[in-house]
Write a protein that holds these residues in place. Structure first.
Motif, mmCIF file in Angstrom:
data_model
loop_
_atom_site.group_PDB
_atom_site.id
_atom_site.type_symbol
_atom_site.label_atom_id
_atom_site.label_comp_id
_atom_site.label_asym_id
_atom_site.label_seq_id
_atom_site.Cartn_x
_atom_site.Cartn_y
_atom_site.Cartn_z
ATOM 1 N N GLN A 1 0.830 -1.196 0.000
ATOM 2 C CA GLN A 1 0.000 0.000 0.000
ATOM 3 C C GLN A 1 0.867 1.249 0.000
ATOM 4 N N VAL A 2 1.928 1.260 0.790
ATOM 5 C CA VAL A 2 2.918 2.336 0.770
ATOM 6 C C VAL A 2 4.292 1.692 0.663
ATOM 7 N N GLN A 3 5.087 2.205 -0.247
ATOM 8 C CA GLN A 3 6.436 1.686 -0.428
ATOM 9 C C GLN A 3 7.449 2.809 -0.410
ATOM 10 N N LEU A 4 8.602 2.540 0.165
ATOM 11 C CA LEU A 4 9.751 3.442 0.106
ATOM 12 C C LEU A 4 10.861 2.689 -0.618
ATOM 13 N N VAL A 5 11.386 3.270 -1.663
ATOM 14 C CA VAL A 5 12.427 2.618 -2.448
ATOM 15 C C VAL A 5 13.647 3.521 -2.503
ATOM 16 N N GLU A 6 14.759 3.012 -1.963
ATOM 17 C CA GLU A 6 16.010 3.768 -1.965
ATOM 18 C C GLU A 6 16.831 3.442 -3.209
ATOM 19 N N SER A 7 17.676 4.374 -3.581
ATOM 20 C CA SER A 7 18.627 4.158 -4.664
ATOM 21 C C SER A 7 19.827 5.069 -4.439
ATOM 22 N N GLY A 8 20.922 4.751 -5.138
ATOM 23 C CA GLY A 8 22.084 5.630 -5.115
ATOM 24 C C GLY A 8 23.262 5.135 -4.300
ATOM 25 N N GLY A 9 23.109 4.003 -3.627
ATOM 26 C CA GLY A 9 24.230 3.486 -2.861
ATOM 27 C C GLY A 9 25.303 2.919 -3.778
ATOM 28 N N GLY A 10 26.420 2.517 -3.162
ATOM 29 C CA GLY A 10 27.493 1.942 -3.948
ATOM 30 C C GLY A 10 28.818 2.013 -3.237
ATOM 31 N N LEU A 11 29.873 1.766 -4.001
ATOM 32 C CA LEU A 11 31.240 1.795 -3.491
ATOM 33 C C LEU A 11 31.888 3.114 -3.892
ATOM 34 N N ALA B 1 8.742 7.654 -2.158
ATOM 35 C CA ALA B 1 7.572 7.028 -1.540
ATOM 36 C C ALA B 1 6.447 6.948 -2.563
ATOM 37 N N SER B 2 5.732 5.823 -2.551
ATOM 38 C CA SER B 2 4.628 5.650 -3.493
ATOM 39 C C SER B 2 3.522 4.837 -2.839
ATOM 40 N N GLY B 3 2.362 4.880 -3.460
ATOM 41 C CA GLY B 3 1.237 4.109 -2.946
ATOM 42 C C GLY B 3 0.101 4.995 -2.494
ATOM 43 N N MET B 4 -0.660 4.506 -1.533
ATOM 44 C CA MET B 4 -1.870 5.187 -1.070
ATOM 45 C C MET B 4 -1.512 6.266 -0.053
ATOM 46 N N ILE B 5 -0.875 7.314 -0.536
ATOM 47 C CA ILE B 5 -0.368 8.375 0.329
ATOM 48 C C ILE B 5 -1.312 9.554 0.355
ATOM 49 N N PHE B 6 -1.679 9.967 1.554
ATOM 50 C CA PHE B 6 -2.446 11.198 1.724
ATOM 51 C C PHE B 6 -1.503 12.358 2.027
ATOM 52 N N SER B 7 -0.591 12.131 2.942
ATOM 53 C CA SER B 7 0.399 13.163 3.271
ATOM 54 C C SER B 7 1.634 12.513 3.871
ATOM 55 N N ILE B 8 2.750 13.207 3.725
ATOM 56 C CA ILE B 8 4.009 12.744 4.310
ATOM 57 C C ILE B 8 4.500 13.801 5.277
ATOM 58 N N ASP C 1 7.187 9.252 7.962
ATOM 59 C CA ASP C 1 5.910 9.248 8.682
ATOM 60 C C ASP C 1 4.831 9.603 7.665
ATOM 61 N N ILE C 2 3.999 8.627 7.333
ATOM 62 C CA ILE C 2 3.042 8.792 6.237
ATOM 63 C C ILE C 2 1.628 8.555 6.728
ATOM 64 N N THR C 3 0.743 9.434 6.289
ATOM 65 C CA THR C 3 -0.689 9.236 6.503
ATOM 66 C C THR C 3 -1.282 8.727 5.202
ATOM 67 N N THR C 4 -1.943 7.589 5.278
ATOM 68 C CA THR C 4 -2.495 6.983 4.070
ATOM 69 C C THR C 4 -3.826 7.633 3.703
ATOM 70 N N ARG C 5 -4.242 7.369 2.481
ATOM 71 C CA ARG C 5 -5.580 7.789 2.056
ATOM 72 C C ARG C 5 -6.633 7.043 2.861
ATOM 73 N N LEU C 6 -7.869 7.433 2.673
ATOM 74 C CA LEU C 6 -8.939 6.875 3.485
ATOM 75 C C LEU C 6 -8.863 5.348 3.599
ATOM 76 N N PRO C 7 -8.876 4.850 4.809
ATOM 77 C CA PRO C 7 -8.890 5.631 6.056
ATOM 78 C C PRO C 7 -7.555 6.319 6.296
ATOM 79 N N HIS C 8 -7.631 7.504 6.938
ATOM 80 C CA HIS C 8 -6.418 8.244 7.235
ATOM 81 C C HIS C 8 -5.727 7.624 8.437
ATOM 82 N N VAL C 9 -4.709 6.859 8.136
ATOM 83 C CA VAL C 9 -3.947 6.205 9.186
ATOM 84 C C VAL C 9 -2.499 6.645 9.073
ATOM 85 N N ALA C 10 -1.961 7.158 10.157
ATOM 86 C CA ALA C 10 -0.560 7.585 10.184
ATOM 87 C C ALA C 10 0.304 6.449 10.700
#
Length: 121
Positions: free
Chosen positions: A1-11, A24-31, A98-107
């Protein structure tokens, strides 16, 4: 429903730079706050930097003056510019938000899977 995907690491060599991104992606109402943590082998996870939705920042003492956190609210993305890297910065870096999702609004508190940063010559 909500995903955080990192990139850019390395040696990277000591003294070098890297830029981490976390989208961040998915059912996001606010961050609300977003941040970066890191965990080195055998150590506890620790805060690196954090940024509020309004742009206020705080940094761990060990990265002050070297790392800069920023965010693009339109893209739901947080960045970590890391300069003057040291071998002791080697760790898995995790994105947190810290993300609040779309309805229902759950943080809730969300984490990415981490991206490896290795500083070595």
């Amino acid at each position: 429903q909500v995903q955080l995907v990192e990139s850019g690491g390395g040696l990277v060599q000591p003294g070098g730079s890297l830029r981490l991104s976390c989208a961040a992606s998915g059912m996001i109402f606010s961050i609300n706050a977003m941040g970066w943590y890191r965990q080195a082998p055998g150590k506890q996870r620790e805060l690196v930097a954090r940024i509020t939705s309004g742009g206020s920042t705080n940094y761990a003492d060990f990265v002050k003056g070297r790392f800069t956190i920023s965010r693009d609210n339109a893209k739901n993305t947080v960045y970590l510019q890391m300069n003057s890297l040291k071998p002791e910065d080697t760790a898995v870096y995790y994105c947190n938000a810290d993300i609040t999702t779309r309805l229902p609004h759950v943080a809730d508190d969300y984490w990415g899977r981490g991206t490896q940063v290795t500083v070595s010559s």
